[in-house]
Every structure is written in C-alpha cells, then in structure tokens.
Design a protein around this motif. Structure first.
Motif, PDB file in Angstrom:
ATOM      1  N   LEU A 184       0.934  -1.241  -0.143  1.00  7.81           N
ATOM      2  CA  LEU A 184       0.107   0.042   0.043  1.00  7.81           C
ATOM      3  C   LEU A 184       0.985   1.291  -0.040  1.00  7.81           C
ATOM      4  N   GLY A 187       2.268   1.851  -3.383  1.00  9.98           N
ATOM      5  CA  GLY A 187       1.127   2.405  -4.377  1.00  9.98           C
ATOM      6  C   GLY A 187       0.943   3.852  -4.249  1.00  9.98           C
ATOM      7  N   VAL A 191       1.907   7.111  -6.872  1.00 11.52           N
ATOM      8  CA  VAL A 191       0.778   8.189  -6.938  1.00 11.52           C
ATOM      9  C   VAL A 191       1.489   9.302  -6.837  1.00 11.52           C
ATOM     10  N   SER A 214      -4.595   8.059  -8.888  1.00 18.24           N
ATOM     11  CA  SER A 214      -5.599   7.832  -7.757  1.00 18.24           C
ATOM     12  C   SER A 214      -6.643   6.919  -7.798  1.00 18.24           C
ATOM     13  N   LEU A 217      -5.348   3.143  -8.085  1.00 19.93           N
ATOM     14  CA  LEU A 217      -5.095   2.857  -6.796  1.00 19.93           C
ATOM     15  C   LEU A 217      -6.433   2.665  -5.789  1.00 19.93           C
TER      16      LEU A 217
END
Length: 438
Positions: A184, A187, A191, A214, A217
């Motif tokens: 997480l 990711g 971004v 965004s 994800l």
C-alpha cells in the motif's frame, strides 16, 4: 554520514534517558538558521522518532518535544535576524554562501506570512526564513502566531511517520502486515511521485494524471480491501494502544471537524463566499469537488456495506468503506490548498497542498484512533476525494488556468470557513465524547 548516524542511534538505544533531549535538540537545530542547512536534520528526526516509537517515548511526548525544539530554533533564528539586520550577511557561512540568504529573502518578500507557513516544509528555506523575518522587522506577535501554527503541522508531518514505524516494529503484528503495508505504501508513493513530478515539470495534464493514478489505486482497494485484514487490524491495534483520556478529548474535537453537517456547512459557506466575490470558476471547482465527493462516498458506502470495527460501546450504525470523514475533509482542505496555490510556482503550489493535507490527515487518523474506521477506509476516502479534486481541477482548467484569488477574497473566505468549522465542532462537544465511548 551513515556511520555517524548508526553510531548515534546505537548510543541512544543504549541510553534511552537521553532520547527526549535528542528529539528536542535535533528539532531545534533543524530549524536553526545556517545550522539547519548543514546538518541533515530530517534524517536524524526520522531516526530518533523511530527509537521513540519503539517504546522510549509516547507519541504525545515525542511531538511535544519536537514542537518545543522547533519553536526554539525559530525564535533564535528570528532574534539573530532582528539583532544583526543587514549585517547578518557578514556572518560565517553566509559570507561564502550568500545564496542561502538571498533565496529566502526573495521568497519572504514575495509571499510574506505565507512564506513562513509553506516554507516550513521546504528544506533549504525552513531554517532561513525566520531569520529573514527578523532581519526585515516582521512584528514579533505576528511571527510568534505564524510560528506556532507552522511548527504544529511540521512536527506531525516529520515526526509521526518515524514514530509510527518504531511502534509498529515493537508490536506483535499479524502475519502479512508488513507485506501489505509495503504494498500500500508503495502504491501511494508511486501516485505521489508521478503526480508531483508532472506538476513540477508544469505538464499540461498533470491534474488529469493525478486523478487517473489515484483512481487506479482506489480501484485496487475496491478489489483488495477484504484481504487487508492483517494491515487493518495491525494499524488499528497500534493506534488503540495510544489511547488516553486527554488524547481522547482531543481526537473527538478533531473528528468533529469532519462531521457531515460541519463539512456541509463549511462547503456551502465557501461556495457562497466565492460566488459573492464573483469567482465563478473557483466556485464551480469547489462545488464540483465537494458535491461529487459527497455523492460518490454515499453511493460507495451503500455498495460495499462494510461493517465498522467493534470498539465503541455503542457502534455507529452506518457503513464504513470508504470513510466519509476522510473524504469530506480531504476534499475541503484540498480545495483550499489548490485555491491558495493559484498563480504561484509549482513548488509553492505543492507546499500549499501539503499544508492543506495536514488537518485532513489529522481528521482521518482520528477516525481510526476512535475505533470507528479501519485504516483502509480512510485511505480509500482520501484517494476518492483526491482523485475527484484533481479531476474537477482538470475540467475547470480545460481552457485556461484558474486565476489566483486576491488577498481581499482570501481574508474573507479562509477565516470565515475555519471559524465556522471551529464553532460547530466545539458546540455540544460533551455529546460527541459520549458518542465515542469505548
């Protein structure tokens, strides 16, 4: 530097009684004119915050010590500038590196009070701006007020990640926690990296790229949230361990800033004031972001129908995913951050966005602390609001960029919206504290 840092952290691990002083001193030097440029204070702060989170200091103690240290560094820098005035250019270090002072001076003269708020998050400017403020005779009272506010956001942004890392290393976390946390975090980092990179390069479709990344994800979270139980349970346990009566009261106050009625009132007021000022495109951008986020959040909550954590004595009846408080707060404060950055260089626009994210992040974290949301809920809420804000900005600027708001409009909009949020949040605060009993 790595060997020196390892030696320092090893010594502090063996002598934890000195850790509080180290946090205070490093925070002070990081904000001290000239010294803060030379010493790698950011790395040191993260390192000592990890040690503090590993059990040596509570979160409140860590933040308070760093806050006081940062304020002392600001005060010493301001006093130095006030005492020497233009003769400060002759000080050791500045004689050979006049660009350190020149950059901060230009920045301060151009943006005034805002430079102290935003420059706090820009490494080379952070230690120099208070000295420049003193050199240019900024009123003491105004400097103190701005420094108190800026330092609060700074300690959260710079100390909280390290402290949380140390606390996570200490606790017996569920199997798979670190893999999911890394996935997480990776990711989110991607971004942020591509969004920031495209903004700094002034790419035409930077906002659209940020919105797309965004959303990508976010879709991943839509698919994967049922499998994030180790991450959710681990982070929830980490925050629940920090609970105390005084911190509970603070978190209830913070979380009430993100209540639906409060955000709705503040959003309506913001749009009305922008419309009264004839800022039609800014009104369209703000209204589109806030309304779109509210509608999308409500629809997604009903679609996923995720149950909340069972922490409260009387659990809330509404669904959990994505967090409404998180999405509403991120949408509202991002709108303010975007409007504040119009007409300014890319780095300053990004700094305004970072500053705007701090209260939104506090509201989001308060939801997990109070036990009414899973961590993945607040991440999804933030991504939802961020993507819709970027999309709304891209559509609003399809032909021409948004113009900067005048100072007169800002002094009308910002105090009114923040005052309204504060008044409503503190109204019947005792009832809110009863609601979040556990």
């Amino acid at each position: 530097m790595s060997q020196w840092l390892d030696s320092l952290t090893t010594w502090l691990s063996s002598n934890p009684q000195w850790l509080g002083f180290a946090v205070f001193l490093i925070a002070c030097t990081e904000c001290l004119a000239i010294v803060g440029i030379i010493i790698p204070g950011t790395f040191l702060l993260f390192a000592v915050a990890v040690l503090a989170g590993n059990g040596a200091l509570s979160l409140g103690e860590t933040l308070a010590l760093a806050y006081c240290g940062g304020l002392l560094g600001d005060a010493l820098s301001y006093a130095t500038g006030r005492y020497f005035h233009q003769d400060i250019r002759r000080l050791p270090g500045l004689r050979h590196h006049p660009q350190w002072l020149a950059g901060a001076e230009i920045y301060f003269q151009r943006y005034g009070v805002a430079s102290l708020l935003v420059g706090r998050f820009i490494g080379p400017l952070r230690p120099m701006l208070p000295m420049v403020a003193g050199m240019l005779n900024m009123p003491v009272g105004r400097f103190i007020a701005v420094s108190l506010l800026a330092a609060a956001g700074w300690v959260i942004a710079y100390l909280l990640p390290g402290w949380a890392t140390g606390a996570a290393l200490r606790l017996p976390l569920p199997e798979g926690f670190w893999q999911q946390a890394a996935l997480l975090a990776g990711g989110l980092a991607l971004v942020l990296f591509f969004s920031v990179h495209s903004s700094l390069r002034e790419q035409r479709h930077a906002s659209l790229l940020a919105a797309g990344l965004s959303l990508l994800l976010l879709f991943g979270l839509f698919i994967g949230w049922p499998r994030l139980t180790p991450l959710d349970q681990g982070l929830l346990a980490l925050l629940q361990e920090q609970r105390s009566a005084s911190l509970d009261q603070l978190m209830v106050l913070i979380t009430r800033l993100g209540d639906l009625n409060n955000q709705l009132a503040a959003g309506i007021l913001l749009c009305l004031l922008l419309a009264l000022a004839r800022q039609w495109r800014a009104t369209l951008f703000a209204g589109g972001t806030l309304l779109g986020t509210a509608v999308a959040n409500g629809a997604l909550k009903a679609w996923f129908a995720r149950s909340r954590p069972e922490v409260l004595l009387e659990p809330l009846g509404s669904f959990s995913f994505p967090s409404g408080h998180s999405s509403a707060a991120v949408a509202f404060f991002l709108v303010l951050g975007v409007l504040a950055g119009r007409g300014q260089p890319a780095r300053l626009r990004l700094a305004w966005l970072l500053l705007a994210c701090l209260p939104a992040l506090s509201i989001a974290v308060s939801r997990v602390y109070l036990g009414v949301h899973w961590p993945s809920d607040i991440v999804a809420g933030a991504l939802l609001a961020g993507s819709l804000c970027a999309l709304s900005l891209s559509l609003t600027q399809r032909r021409t960029p948004l113009v900067a708001l005048s100072a007169k409009v800002w002094w009308l909009v910002l105090p009114a919206c923040l005052a309204l949020l504060g008044v409503i949040a503190t109204w019947h605060l005792s009832a809110g504290q009863l609601l979040y009993r556990y």
